[in-house]
Design a protein around this motif. Structure first.
Motif, PDB file in Angstrom:
ATOM      1  N   ILE A   1       0.868  -1.181   0.000  1.00 42.24           N
ATOM      2  CA  ILE A   1       0.000   0.000   0.000  1.00 42.24           C
ATOM      3  C   ILE A   1       0.904   1.230   0.000  1.00 42.24           C
ATOM      4  CG2 ILE A   1      -1.795   1.270   1.233  1.00 42.24           C
ATOM      5  CD1 ILE A   1      -2.682  -1.376   2.458  1.00 42.24           C
ATOM      6  N   PHE A   2       0.635   2.186  -0.900  1.00 43.11           N
ATOM      7  CA  PHE A   2       1.516   3.319  -1.120  1.00 43.11           C
ATOM      8  C   PHE A   2       0.754   4.644  -1.002  1.00 43.11           C
ATOM      9  CE2 PHE A   2       2.715  -0.308  -3.530  1.00 43.11           C
ATOM     10  CZ  PHE A   2       4.100  -0.328  -3.646  1.00 43.11           C
TER      11      PHE A   2
ATOM     12  N   ARG B   1       4.460  -2.713   3.174  1.00 45.16           N
ATOM     13  CA  ARG B   1       4.357  -3.939   2.393  1.00 45.16           C
ATOM     14  C   ARG B   1       4.476  -5.163   3.279  1.00 45.16           C
ATOM     15  NH1 ARG B   1       7.835  -7.388   0.065  1.00 45.16           N
ATOM     16  NH2 ARG B   1       9.661  -6.098   0.499  1.00 45.16           N
ATOM     17  N   GLY B   2       3.574  -6.094   3.064  1.00 49.51           N
ATOM     18  CA  GLY B   2       3.633  -7.375   3.744  1.00 49.51           C
ATOM     19  C   GLY B   2       3.960  -8.481   2.769  1.00 49.51           C
ATOM     20  N   GLU B   3       4.706  -9.484   3.215  1.00 50.97           N
ATOM     21  CA  GLU B   3       5.019 -10.617   2.357  1.00 50.97           C
ATOM     22  C   GLU B   3       4.879 -11.915   3.132  1.00 50.97           C
ATOM     23  OE1 GLU B   3       9.092 -10.277   0.989  1.00 50.97           O
ATOM     24  OE2 GLU B   3       9.791 -11.495   2.657  1.00 50.97           O
TER      25      GLU B   3
ATOM     26  N   PHE C   1       7.230  -4.602   6.044  1.00 52.92           N
ATOM     27  CA  PHE C   1       8.286  -3.640   5.764  1.00 52.92           C
ATOM     28  C   PHE C   1       7.717  -2.232   5.595  1.00 52.92           C
ATOM     29  CE2 PHE C   1       9.664  -7.701   4.103  1.00 52.92           C
ATOM     30  CZ  PHE C   1      10.974  -7.805   4.534  1.00 52.92           C
ATOM     31  N   LEU C   2       8.495  -1.257   6.008  1.00 52.52           N
ATOM     32  CA  LEU C   2       8.259   0.143   5.690  1.00 52.52           C
ATOM     33  C   LEU C   2       9.287   0.539   4.642  1.00 52.52           C
ATOM     34  CD1 LEU C   2       6.745   2.804   6.313  1.00 52.52           C
ATOM     35  CD2 LEU C   2       8.535   3.281   8.015  1.00 52.52           C
ATOM     36  N   VAL C   3       8.808   1.105   3.513  1.00 54.59           N
ATOM     37  CA  VAL C   3       9.705   1.370   2.383  1.00 54.59           C
ATOM     38  C   VAL C   3       9.588   2.837   1.962  1.00 54.59           C
ATOM     39  CG1 VAL C   3      10.446   0.610   0.097  1.00 54.59           C
ATOM     40  CG2 VAL C   3       9.288  -0.994   1.624  1.00 54.59           C
ATOM     41  N   PRO C   4      10.473   3.722   2.432  1.00 57.01           N
ATOM     42  CA  PRO C   4      10.490   5.099   1.950  1.00 57.01           C
ATOM     43  C   PRO C   4      11.248   5.198   0.627  1.00 57.01           C
ATOM     44  CG  PRO C   4      12.144   4.818   3.643  1.00 57.01           C
ATOM     45  CD  PRO C   4      11.435   3.492   3.520  1.00 57.01           C
ATOM     46  N   GLN C   5      10.819   6.140  -0.217  1.00 58.40           N
ATOM     47  CA  GLN C   5      11.454   6.327  -1.520  1.00 58.40           C
ATOM     48  C   GLN C   5      11.555   7.807  -1.853  1.00 58.40           C
ATOM     49  OE1 GLN C   5       9.367   4.707  -5.005  1.00 58.40           O
ATOM     50  NE2 GLN C   5      10.054   6.541  -6.074  1.00 58.40           N
TER      51      GLN C   5
ATOM     52  N   PHE D   1      15.390   9.493 -11.514  1.00 55.08           N
ATOM     53  CA  PHE D   1      16.389   8.884 -10.649  1.00 55.08           C
ATOM     54  C   PHE D   1      15.735   8.581  -9.305  1.00 55.08           C
ATOM     55  CE2 PHE D   1      18.298  11.845 -13.583  1.00 55.08           C
ATOM     56  CZ  PHE D   1      19.349  11.136 -14.140  1.00 55.08           C
ATOM     57  N   PHE D   2      16.012   7.429  -8.741  1.00 56.42           N
ATOM     58  CA  PHE D   2      15.336   7.078  -7.504  1.00 56.42           C
ATOM     59  C   PHE D   2      16.254   6.309  -6.564  1.00 56.42           C
ATOM     60  CE2 PHE D   2      14.391   3.690 -10.563  1.00 56.42           C
ATOM     61  CZ  PHE D   2      14.725   2.545  -9.860  1.00 56.42           C
ATOM     62  N   THR D   3      15.934   6.388  -5.302  1.00 56.28           N
ATOM     63  CA  THR D   3      16.615   5.597  -4.280  1.00 56.28           C
ATOM     64  C   THR D   3      15.605   5.197  -3.219  1.00 56.28           C
ATOM     65  OG1 THR D   3      18.477   5.514  -2.719  1.00 56.28           O
ATOM     66  CG2 THR D   3      17.300   7.593  -2.904  1.00 56.28           C
ATOM     67  N   THR D   4      15.771   4.023  -2.675  1.00 64.70           N
ATOM     68  CA  THR D   4      14.824   3.524  -1.679  1.00 64.70           C
ATOM     69  C   THR D   4      15.526   2.581  -0.716  1.00 64.70           C
ATOM     70  OG1 THR D   4      12.652   2.498  -1.376  1.00 64.70           O
ATOM     71  CG2 THR D   4      14.097   1.505  -3.012  1.00 64.70           C
ATOM     72  N   SER D   5      14.937   2.414   0.444  1.00 61.01           N
ATOM     73  CA  SER D   5      15.477   1.490   1.434  1.00 61.01           C
ATOM     74  C   SER D   5      14.321   0.747   2.092  1.00 61.01           C
ATOM     75  CB  SER D   5      16.279   2.246   2.494  1.00 61.01           C
ATOM     76  OG  SER D   5      16.749   1.363   3.495  1.00 61.01           O
ATOM     77  N   GLU D   6      14.504  -0.540   2.333  1.00 61.27           N
ATOM     78  CA  GLU D   6      13.470  -1.331   2.982  1.00 61.27           C
ATOM     79  C   GLU D   6      13.812  -1.521   4.451  1.00 61.27           C
ATOM     80  OE1 GLU D   6      12.425  -4.896   1.049  1.00 61.27           O
ATOM     81  OE2 GLU D   6      11.481  -3.851  -0.619  1.00 61.27           O
TER      82      GLU D   6
END
Length: 340
Positions: A230-231, A247-249, A279-283, A293-298
């Motif tokens: 969900i974003f 995000r859930g897995e 997980f919490l995933v900021p981007q 251009f993008f960068t992200t971390s989980e």
């Protein structure tokens, strides 16, 4: 045109891949790396996405509790390339693959490193726009995809463990954690829904991915993979995009073919396979002309594993997306990844 893409290019950043599916066993979970496909493109439009993903972990869990590490570190450097083409305004074909510069399992006390590199899988994922409607300030869209993952790398690499002039060389099959692919042909089911508030430049969207695993040539069947994300995304100054994802897995338990002993043959503890994580995933994204251009971390916020397994810890992805029209067209209509 790329302002929407600014927020969406990581919509499928789903390859968190818990490093393993067993303490020294299972292969990665999600086959798709950062910048993967989201909605659909315009007819005759190309999108090329490339990224680098670094993962590392020395955290071990027994269920949801920290436990003693079985080795010192597991890490990888992964390059991922995806090419999409709009066959029509509703149908997009996506082809992707990746290459591991390294997958390394390090045991410092034994001064031992198990290492592999090479190609992973070929992913073919057509996507179809089944619903697209604009009502005043609100635009909604639903996209569905059905694809396949085909291994092109090796899932049976081995390491020399003993050599003698009389006996000869003895090799041991590497654990799946350091194989570049799980070696099976897998079915992929994908969905993507987005609601855009045009004036506010605000987007709320969600996606799901289900990977139905098959058996590989070693008689191993890795657990089926399910991911739900969900974003919420917001664009600032027409160039900067900030996206937050929850995000859930869920990864199922590993199985073996008839007469295959996973523990005896491959040192895989079947009871230490399968997990569920959140997980919490900021981007952060930046647009310049036709490039994003993008960068992200989980960031793992909850982990529960069956038995004892290495957990998720650090993952950083950086990449670039580029879009262009292969043929000139007089039609300047919006699609799910464009915004005027």
């Amino acid at each position: 045109m790329l302002l929407r893409l600014l927020a969406l290019n990581l919509c499928l950043l789903l390859i968190n891949s818990s490093f393993s599916q067993g303490c020294c066993s299972g292969g990665g979970s999600n086959p798709i790396a950062g910048g993967a496909a989201t909605g659909v493109l315009q007819k005759n439009q190309f999108e090329i996405s490339a990224n680098h993903q670094f993962m590392s972990s020395n955290k071990f869990y027994s269920q949801n509790r920290d436990t003693t590490a079985l080795f010192d570190n597991l890490n990888s450097n992964y390059l991922f390339l995806r090419v999409d083409y709009g066959l029509s305004d509703r149908l997009t074909l996506s082809v992707a693959s990746g290459y591991f510069l390294n997958k390394s399992l390090i045991e410092l006390e034994q001064e031992d490193t198990t290492f592999s590199k090479g190609f992973s899988d070929l992913i073919i994922l057509p996507r179809y726009d089944v619903f697209n409607k604009t009502n005043g300030n609100v635009k909604s869209e639903l996209t569905l995809g059905l694809g396949i993952k085909i291994p092109i790398g090796s899932h049976a690499d081995s390491t020399l463990i003993f050599s003698h002039p009389i006996v000869g060389d003895i090799y041991s099959t590497n654990p799946p954690t350091v194989q570049t692919t799980n070696g099976s042909i897998d079915l992929m089911l994908y969905s993507f829904f987005i609601r855009t508030y045009i004036k506010q430049k605000l987007r709320i969207f969600a996606n799901t991915l289900y990977v139905k695993r098959g058996y590989n040539s070693l008689g191993q069947k890795f657990g089926d993979y399910t991911s739900i994300g969900i974003f919420v995304s917001k664009t600032f100054f027409r160039k900067i995009g900030i996206t937050g994802q929850l995000r859930g897995e869920l990864i199922g338990k590993m199985k073996a073919a008839k007469n295959i002993d996973l523990l005896g043959n491959y040192n895989i503890e079947q009871e230490s396979t399968g997990s569920r994580k959140l997980f919490l995933v900021p981007q952060l994204s930046y647009t310049h002309k036709s490039f994003v251009f993008f960068t992200t971390s989980e960031i793992p916020i909850y982990q529960y594993v069956r038995g004892t397994q290495v957990g998720s810890q650090l993952q950083i992805t950086t990449g670039i997306n580029y879009r262009f029209l292969a043929k000139k067209t007089n039609q300047l209509k919006e699609n799910c990844n464009t915004e005027n």
